[in-house]
Design an enzyme around this catalytic site. Structure first.
Site, PDB file in Angstrom:
ATOM      1  N   SER A 133      82.315 -53.791   8.366  1.00 48.91           N
ATOM      2  CA  SER A 133      83.398 -53.442   9.113  1.00 48.91           C
ATOM      3  C   SER A 133      84.821 -54.358   8.293  1.00 48.91           C
ATOM      4  O   SER A 133      85.246 -55.153   7.535  1.00 48.91           O
ATOM      5  CB  SER A 133      82.941 -52.976  10.318  1.00 48.91           C
ATOM      6  OG  SER A 133      83.713 -52.452  11.140  1.00 48.91           O
ATOM      7  N   THR A 134      85.143 -54.826   9.648  1.00 48.93           N
ATOM      8  CA  THR A 134      86.551 -56.076   9.512  1.00 48.93           C
ATOM      9  C   THR A 134      86.199 -56.684   9.088  1.00 48.93           C
ATOM     10  O   THR A 134      85.225 -57.862   8.971  1.00 48.93           O
ATOM     11  CB  THR A 134      86.695 -55.824  10.916  1.00 48.93           C
ATOM     12  OG1 THR A 134      86.707 -55.066  12.087  1.00 48.93           O
ATOM     13  CG2 THR A 134      88.132 -56.334  10.893  1.00 48.93           C
ATOM     14  N   HIS A 177      83.051 -49.663   6.726  1.00 49.69           N
ATOM     15  CA  HIS A 177      84.207 -48.922   7.654  1.00 49.69           C
ATOM     16  C   HIS A 177      85.311 -48.901   7.080  1.00 49.69           C
ATOM     17  O   HIS A 177      86.171 -49.959   7.048  1.00 49.69           O
ATOM     18  CB  HIS A 177      84.504 -49.351   8.949  1.00 49.69           C
ATOM     19  CG  HIS A 177      82.497 -48.968   9.622  1.00 49.69           C
ATOM     20  ND1 HIS A 177      82.408 -50.213  10.748  1.00 49.69           N
ATOM     21  CD2 HIS A 177      81.527 -48.623   8.905  1.00 49.69           C
ATOM     22  CE1 HIS A 177      80.922 -49.618  11.523  1.00 49.69           C
ATOM     23  NE2 HIS A 177      80.660 -48.733  10.310  1.00 49.69           N
ATOM     24  N   MET A 211      83.175 -55.459  13.612  1.00 46.50           N
ATOM     25  CA  MET A 211      82.860 -55.617  15.173  1.00 46.50           C
ATOM     26  C   MET A 211      81.932 -53.976  15.529  1.00 46.50           C
ATOM     27  O   MET A 211      81.925 -53.279  14.967  1.00 46.50           O
ATOM     28  CB  MET A 211      84.447 -55.287  15.190  1.00 46.50           C
ATOM     29  CG  MET A 211      84.731 -54.997  16.811  1.00 46.50           C
ATOM     30  SD  MET A 211      86.070 -55.122  17.339  1.00 46.50           S
ATOM     31  CE  MET A 211      87.195 -56.715  16.455  1.00 46.50           C
ATOM     32  N   ASP A 238      77.407 -51.423  14.791  1.00 49.62           N
ATOM     33  CA  ASP A 238      76.835 -50.716  13.787  1.00 49.62           C
ATOM     34  C   ASP A 238      75.826 -51.153  12.864  1.00 49.62           C
ATOM     35  O   ASP A 238      76.533 -52.289  12.094  1.00 49.62           O
ATOM     36  CB  ASP A 238      78.157 -49.448  13.263  1.00 49.62           C
ATOM     37  CG  ASP A 238      77.448 -48.533  12.328  1.00 49.62           C
ATOM     38  OD1 ASP A 238      75.881 -47.670  12.374  1.00 49.62           O
ATOM     39  OD2 ASP A 238      78.026 -48.093  11.153  1.00 49.62           O
TER      40      ASP A 238
END
Length: 346
Positions: free
Chosen positions: A168-169, A194, A287, A290
């Protein structure tokens, strides 16, 4: 605590839209708005903001060159604000690979200053403000060799049948580092990153240009072949796998899982069910949580499971959640993960 933001955007109209939108948020303050990179650099130096929003298509020094200087001289969470052109999307993908933490599409702003985006930009800024960068050039703390070795002995000995990755991030930058170490004939590899669906094709192109395997967007029922990496398209479909003797990608519509659509948990759970101990699961920077439960499902089936360590994560949330569940058999710096994925020895 108020989040202090500097906007760098060459369009006066777009600067006004961004300022108008963010002025409605009680916890966000726009402390300055710059028309170009030179002004932005001065404002960042003087004001030390928590987050910077950055247009990448600017006259003079472009956004990529400016981002590179920010990350080298004063690492700061940067959200890319991109136009709708393919060139803009490709540039945004390269910016994410350079260390930008997220991207926001100008098309999400609607047609006027009064239209809302359901708080998407504000939420991005809130998330970005929590990012803490390690000093550039500082060596990452070594993971104890005995720990890696003992965990690696629990891993499967043979070449994996399939690799599943979640991020993600900060994930695009981490994926570029990780996939650069993959062989051209790697096992079929699936990724849930993401990201806004508008930018997913450009991210796939950017990774494909810089990494040995072929990297492409996953399509439903696409056969999974060696030497290929399949990125979730980022739309409202979960990515999983199907098949027995031959594997294929599955894309299905559904509700968000662990707050995301597509979800890393869905991918990992699907891989655990279909491939079991012949798979490798890798959870990278991001973050939230997940992927943690899905990685645990893979570990319980005997798969080799790896989490990125805190020192090399942009955000340690997802790996931390997996480690706390006991889901990660190996915790390693991003530059060591491929070695753990492809060999039994540490």
């Amino acid at each position: 605590m108020t989040i202090r933001v500097v906007i760098v955007e060459d369009s006066p109209t777009m600067r006004a839209i961004l300022m108008n939108r963010l002025s409605k948020e009680p916890d966000i303050e726009v402390v300055a708005a710059a028309a170009n990179a030179a002004e932005g650099r001065q404002m960042i130096r003087e004001l030390d903001p928590d987050v910077v929003t950055l247009d990448v298509e600017m006259p003079g020094m472009n956004g990529l060159d400016f981002l590179e200087k920010i990350m080298q001289l004063r690492p700061t969470p940067v959200i890319i604000v991109s136009g709708a052109t393919q060139q803009g999307n490709d540039t945004t993908a390269r910016a994410l690979a350079l260390g930008a933490v997220d991207c926001y599409a100008k098309s999400e702003m609607g047609q006027g200053m009064t239209l809302e985006d359901s708080g998407r930009l504000a939420n991005m800024i809130r998330s970005a403000s929590k990012v803490r960068f390690a000093p550039r050039g500082a060596p990452a703390p070594a993971v104890p060799t005995s720990r890696i070795a003992s965990q690696a002995r629990l891993s499967i000995a043979d070449r994996p049948r399939l690799i599943a990755i979640g991020s993600s991030t900060g994930g695009v930058e981490a994926l570029q580092i990780l996939l650069s170490d993959f062989p051209a004939d790697c096992p079929p590899t699936l990724i849930v990153q993401h990201i806004n669906e508008r930018f997913a094709p450009a991210v796939a192109r950017t990774l494909d240009q810089n990494c040995p395997p072929r990297i492409q967007l996953a399509e439903s029922d696409m056969p999974l072949r060696e030497g290929n990496v399949y990125l979730a398209p980022g739309d409202d479909r979960h990515l999983g796998i199907g098949g027995t003797t031959s594997l294929h990608a599955k894309l299905r519509r559904g509700e968000a899982v662990s707050g995301h659509l597509p979800s890393v948990d869905v991918l990992f759970s699907s891989v655990a069910e279909v491939v079991g101990a012949q798979a490798v699961g890798i959870l990278l920077t991001g973050m939230g949580s997940d992927g943690a439960k899905g990685l645990l499902a893979m570990a319980q089936k005997g798969a080799r499971t790896i989490a990125q360590d805190e020192a090399t994560c942009t955000v340690f949330g997802m790996p931390r959640a997996a480690i706390s569940l006991g889901a990660a058999k190996v915790v390693a710096p991003i530059g060591h993960i491929a070695r753990h994925a492809f060999s039994k020895a540490a």
